[in-house]
Design an enzyme around this catalytic site. Structure first.
Site, PDB file in Angstrom:
ATOM      1  N   ASP A  57      -6.644  -0.433  -4.745  1.00 55.14           N
ATOM      2  CA  ASP A  57      -5.475  -0.813  -3.924  1.00 55.14           C
ATOM      3  C   ASP A  57      -4.168  -0.469  -4.649  1.00 55.14           C
ATOM      4  O   ASP A  57      -4.014  -0.784  -5.829  1.00 55.14           O
ATOM      5  CB  ASP A  57      -5.457  -2.327  -3.691  1.00 55.14           C
ATOM      6  CG  ASP A  57      -6.736  -2.879  -3.075  1.00 55.14           C
ATOM      7  OD1 ASP A  57      -7.807  -2.324  -3.344  1.00 55.14           O
ATOM      8  OD2 ASP A  57      -6.635  -3.890  -2.355  1.00 55.14           O
ATOM      9  N   HIS A  59      -1.155  -0.869  -2.455  1.00 55.42           N
ATOM     10  CA  HIS A  59      -0.356  -1.836  -1.684  1.00 55.42           C
ATOM     11  C   HIS A  59       1.153  -1.601  -1.712  1.00 55.42           C
ATOM     12  O   HIS A  59       1.937  -2.502  -2.022  1.00 55.42           O
ATOM     13  CB  HIS A  59      -0.656  -3.252  -2.176  1.00 55.42           C
ATOM     14  CG  HIS A  59      -1.836  -3.876  -1.486  1.00 55.42           C
ATOM     15  ND1 HIS A  59      -1.909  -4.016  -0.114  1.00 55.42           N
ATOM     16  CD2 HIS A  59      -3.002  -4.372  -1.985  1.00 55.42           C
ATOM     17  CE1 HIS A  59      -3.065  -4.594   0.206  1.00 55.42           C
ATOM     18  NE2 HIS A  59      -3.751  -4.805  -0.902  1.00 55.42           N
ATOM     19  N   ASP A  86      -6.319   0.311   1.183  1.00 54.71           N
ATOM     20  CA  ASP A  86      -5.175  -0.589   0.963  1.00 54.71           C
ATOM     21  C   ASP A  86      -4.014   0.114   0.250  1.00 54.71           C
ATOM     22  O   ASP A  86      -3.520  -0.333  -0.783  1.00 54.71           O
ATOM     23  CB  ASP A  86      -5.610  -1.854   0.207  1.00 54.71           C
ATOM     24  CG  ASP A  86      -6.300  -2.847   1.125  1.00 54.71           C
ATOM     25  OD1 ASP A  86      -6.702  -2.444   2.240  1.00 54.71           O
ATOM     26  OD2 ASP A  86      -6.439  -4.022   0.745  1.00 54.71           O
ATOM     27  N   ASP A  89       1.034  -2.222   3.028  1.00 53.40           N
ATOM     28  CA  ASP A  89       1.218  -3.684   3.157  1.00 53.40           C
ATOM     29  C   ASP A  89       1.574  -4.325   1.815  1.00 53.40           C
ATOM     30  O   ASP A  89       1.256  -3.808   0.760  1.00 53.40           O
ATOM     31  CB  ASP A  89      -0.017  -4.378   3.742  1.00 53.40           C
ATOM     32  CG  ASP A  89      -0.095  -4.264   5.266  1.00 53.40           C
ATOM     33  OD1 ASP A  89       0.955  -4.020   5.900  1.00 53.40           O
ATOM     34  OD2 ASP A  89      -1.198  -4.421   5.819  1.00 53.40           O
ATOM     35  N   ARG A  90       2.204  -5.481   1.915  1.00 55.29           N
ATOM     36  CA  ARG A  90       2.651  -6.302   0.777  1.00 55.29           C
ATOM     37  C   ARG A  90       3.797  -5.648   0.020  1.00 55.29           C
ATOM     38  O   ARG A  90       4.899  -6.158   0.023  1.00 55.29           O
ATOM     39  CB  ARG A  90       1.493  -6.673  -0.138  1.00 55.29           C
ATOM     40  CG  ARG A  90       0.401  -7.459   0.578  1.00 55.29           C
ATOM     41  CD  ARG A  90      -0.523  -8.120  -0.427  1.00 55.29           C
ATOM     42  NE  ARG A  90      -1.720  -8.656   0.206  1.00 55.29           N
ATOM     43  CZ  ARG A  90      -1.850  -9.888   0.671  1.00 55.29           C
ATOM     44  NH1 ARG A  90      -0.851 -10.736   0.602  1.00 55.29           N
ATOM     45  NH2 ARG A  90      -2.993 -10.283   1.207  1.00 55.29           N
ATOM     46  N   ASN A 118      -9.094  -2.545   4.436  1.00 57.87           N
ATOM     47  CA  ASN A 118      -8.875  -3.539   5.489  1.00 57.87           C
ATOM     48  C   ASN A 118      -7.402  -3.661   5.864  1.00 57.87           C
ATOM     49  O   ASN A 118      -7.067  -4.246   6.891  1.00 57.87           O
ATOM     50  CB  ASN A 118      -9.433  -4.907   5.075  1.00 57.87           C
ATOM     51  CG  ASN A 118      -8.692  -5.523   3.907  1.00 57.87           C
ATOM     52  OD1 ASN A 118      -8.571  -4.908   2.852  1.00 57.87           O
ATOM     53  ND2 ASN A 118      -8.198  -6.732   4.089  1.00 57.87           N
ATOM     54  N   HIS A 119      -6.500  -3.083   5.043  1.00 59.25           N
ATOM     55  CA  HIS A 119      -5.073  -3.100   5.405  1.00 59.25           C
ATOM     56  C   HIS A 119      -4.647  -1.845   6.166  1.00 59.25           C
ATOM     57  O   HIS A 119      -3.489  -1.764   6.581  1.00 59.25           O
ATOM     58  CB  HIS A 119      -4.200  -3.305   4.164  1.00 59.25           C
ATOM     59  CG  HIS A 119      -4.095  -4.758   3.784  1.00 59.25           C
ATOM     60  ND1 HIS A 119      -3.076  -5.571   4.230  1.00 59.25           N
ATOM     61  CD2 HIS A 119      -4.898  -5.535   3.033  1.00 59.25           C
ATOM     62  CE1 HIS A 119      -3.256  -6.788   3.755  1.00 59.25           C
ATOM     63  NE2 HIS A 119      -4.360  -6.796   3.023  1.00 59.25           N
ATOM     64  N   HIS A 186     -14.141   0.375   0.195  1.00 55.56           N
ATOM     65  CA  HIS A 186     -13.067  -0.578  -0.090  1.00 55.56           C
ATOM     66  C   HIS A 186     -13.600  -1.990  -0.336  1.00 55.56           C
ATOM     67  O   HIS A 186     -13.242  -2.640  -1.315  1.00 55.56           O
ATOM     68  CB  HIS A 186     -12.044  -0.607   1.051  1.00 55.56           C
ATOM     69  CG  HIS A 186     -10.925  -1.558   0.753  1.00 55.56           C
ATOM     70  ND1 HIS A 186      -9.977  -1.297  -0.215  1.00 55.56           N
ATOM     71  CD2 HIS A 186     -10.620  -2.783   1.251  1.00 55.56           C
ATOM     72  CE1 HIS A 186      -9.139  -2.315  -0.296  1.00 55.56           C
ATOM     73  NE2 HIS A 186      -9.515  -3.240   0.583  1.00 55.56           N
ATOM     74  N   ARG A 235     -12.565 -15.252   2.540  1.00 56.64           N
ATOM     75  CA  ARG A 235     -11.497 -14.705   3.384  1.00 56.64           C
ATOM     76  C   ARG A 235     -11.641 -15.112   4.847  1.00 56.64           C
ATOM     77  O   ARG A 235     -10.728 -14.884   5.639  1.00 56.64           O
ATOM     78  CB  ARG A 235     -11.512 -13.172   3.319  1.00 56.64           C
ATOM     79  CG  ARG A 235     -11.374 -12.610   1.924  1.00 56.64           C
ATOM     80  CD  ARG A 235     -11.624 -11.116   1.941  1.00 56.64           C
ATOM     81  NE  ARG A 235     -11.689 -10.544   0.606  1.00 56.64           N
ATOM     82  CZ  ARG A 235     -10.654 -10.063  -0.072  1.00 56.64           C
ATOM     83  NH1 ARG A 235      -9.450 -10.094   0.468  1.00 56.64           N
ATOM     84  NH2 ARG A 235     -10.800  -9.551  -1.268  1.00 56.64           N
ATOM     85  N   HIS A 262     -10.283  -3.989  -3.257  1.00 58.24           N
ATOM     86  CA  HIS A 262     -10.171  -5.144  -2.358  1.00 58.24           C
ATOM     87  C   HIS A 262      -9.810  -6.464  -3.032  1.00 58.24           C
ATOM     88  O   HIS A 262      -9.398  -7.398  -2.363  1.00 58.24           O
ATOM     89  CB  HIS A 262     -11.496  -5.273  -1.586  1.00 58.24           C
ATOM     90  CG  HIS A 262     -11.500  -6.150  -0.373  1.00 58.24           C
ATOM     91  ND1 HIS A 262     -10.462  -6.197   0.532  1.00 58.24           N
ATOM     92  CD2 HIS A 262     -12.449  -7.012   0.094  1.00 58.24           C
ATOM     93  CE1 HIS A 262     -10.771  -7.044   1.510  1.00 58.24           C
ATOM     94  NE2 HIS A 262     -11.966  -7.555   1.262  1.00 58.24           N
TER      95      HIS A 262
END
Length: 333
Positions: A57, A59, A86, A89-90, A118-119, A186, A235, A262
């Site tokens: 990730d 991000h 990923d 995001d963030r 998943n993002h 991921h 989660r 992840h």
């Protein structure tokens, strides 16, 4: 697309400038043209003299990704880069991160690989900032274009060594040809035994979101656990899978190990499940507060692995989640 253009684009981004929308669309569509030709499970053969760097990730941490690329080097004929989901995001430079990765995919389709995380999904983008950032920088239509291209990204990559393993092999699980190979995804493995590499290859992914159950959801969402068997996910989506699950799956599919991302790991990576499951995470000091290192894994043509750690780099004064609408950003910080 040319290397000169990509290098100039990176300088442009460093100065805080946005690309003209037409260029954004061309880059997204250029990468899209290659993703749609790839299967849901991409097979990557590492020929003699080749290496592949597996990146976890990032991000939206653009300045950390630039530092990371300075360590891995750009994709070339002899060097592959695999980003394991990923990307967005963030972090508040998700557009810069994803455009850089997609530009490399367009330029080097046979040595730049991107797995979906998943993002790379609508639901997460709405909550964690990418939708707001994409609309702010390039408009709603551009966001819709990204949302579609995310669905064309492969779900996993099988990195296959082409030379016999070097040195002591021990109990290593090898492919039917006696070589090492790694399943890079991921999230992780499945809520039931018996899933084959062929089952993953045949998943119909284009135009689809992962949903709350099924193989696509589990590939993007599951996590390893220390205890045997399977457990509930912390989660609320997917499951947690134990070392016995990993071992059975690797033996059944002739896979030397699972490499996944992840989850934050303080050292940037962690080797788990008796060496059969490795987590790699490449966003150092995640969301400006986790204090973790980032890492990547280099794999060569004999299937040997080398781990490199790195620290966070300074970035311009903008908080993570800057483009999240409403009060969620304040809550999450």
């Amino acid at each position: 697309i040319s290397l000169e253009f990509v290098n100039q684009m990176l300088e442009w981004f460093k100065e805080g400038k946005a690309l003209p929308r037409r260029y954004v669309w061309e880059i997204v569509l250029g990468a899209h043209s290659h993703f749609v030709q790839e299967e849901s499970l991409v097979k990557l053969n590492l020929e003699d003299g080749m290496t592949c760097d597996v990146i976890g990730d990032v991000h939206g941490q653009f300045y950390d990704m630039l530092h990371l690329y300075s360590l891995t080097g750009q994709p070339t004929e002899k060097h592959c880069v695999l980003m394991n989901g990923d990307l967005v995001d963030r972090g508040s430079w998700s557009i810069e991160v994803i455009l850089t990765a997609l530009a490399y995919k367009w330029l080097y389709p046979k040595t730049m690989y991107i797995n979906r995380g998943n993002h790379e999904t609508k639901e997460m983008n709405r909550t964690y900032g990418f939708e707001g950032e994409a609309k702010h920088k390039h408009g709603e239509q551009t966001y819709k274009l990204f949302a579609h291209v995310f669905t064309t990204m492969p779900l996993a990559t099988l990195i296959c060594a082409t030379k016999p393993p070097s040195g002591f092999v021990g109990n290593a699980i090898l492919s039917p040809e006696g070589k090492k190979r790694y399943f890079v995804v991921h999230g992780g493995l499945f809520s039931k035994d018996g899933v084959t590499l062929d089952d993953i290859r045949k998943i119909e992914r284009i135009g689809r979101q992962p949903g709350q159950e099924g193989l696509m959801c589990e590939l993007l969402w599951t996590d390893p656990q220390d205890t045997p068997g399977r457990g509930p996910s912390k989660r609320g989506v997917g499951i947690a899978f134990g070392p016995d699950v990993t071992k059975r799956w690797c033996e059944a599919n002739g896979v030397t190990g699972v490499i996944r991302s992840h989850e934050v790991r303080q050292d940037g990576y962690a080797i788990e499940h008796d060496g059969l499951c490795t987590t790699v995470f490449s966003a150092p000091n995640y969301v400006d507060q986790a204090g973790n290192k980032g890492a990547f894994i280099r794999i060569d043509a004999a299937g040997s692995q080398e781990y490199t750690q790195f620290d966070a780099k300074p970035h311009p004064p903008m908080k993570p989640m800057a483009y999240v609408s409403g009060g969620l950003a304040n809550l999450l910080m």
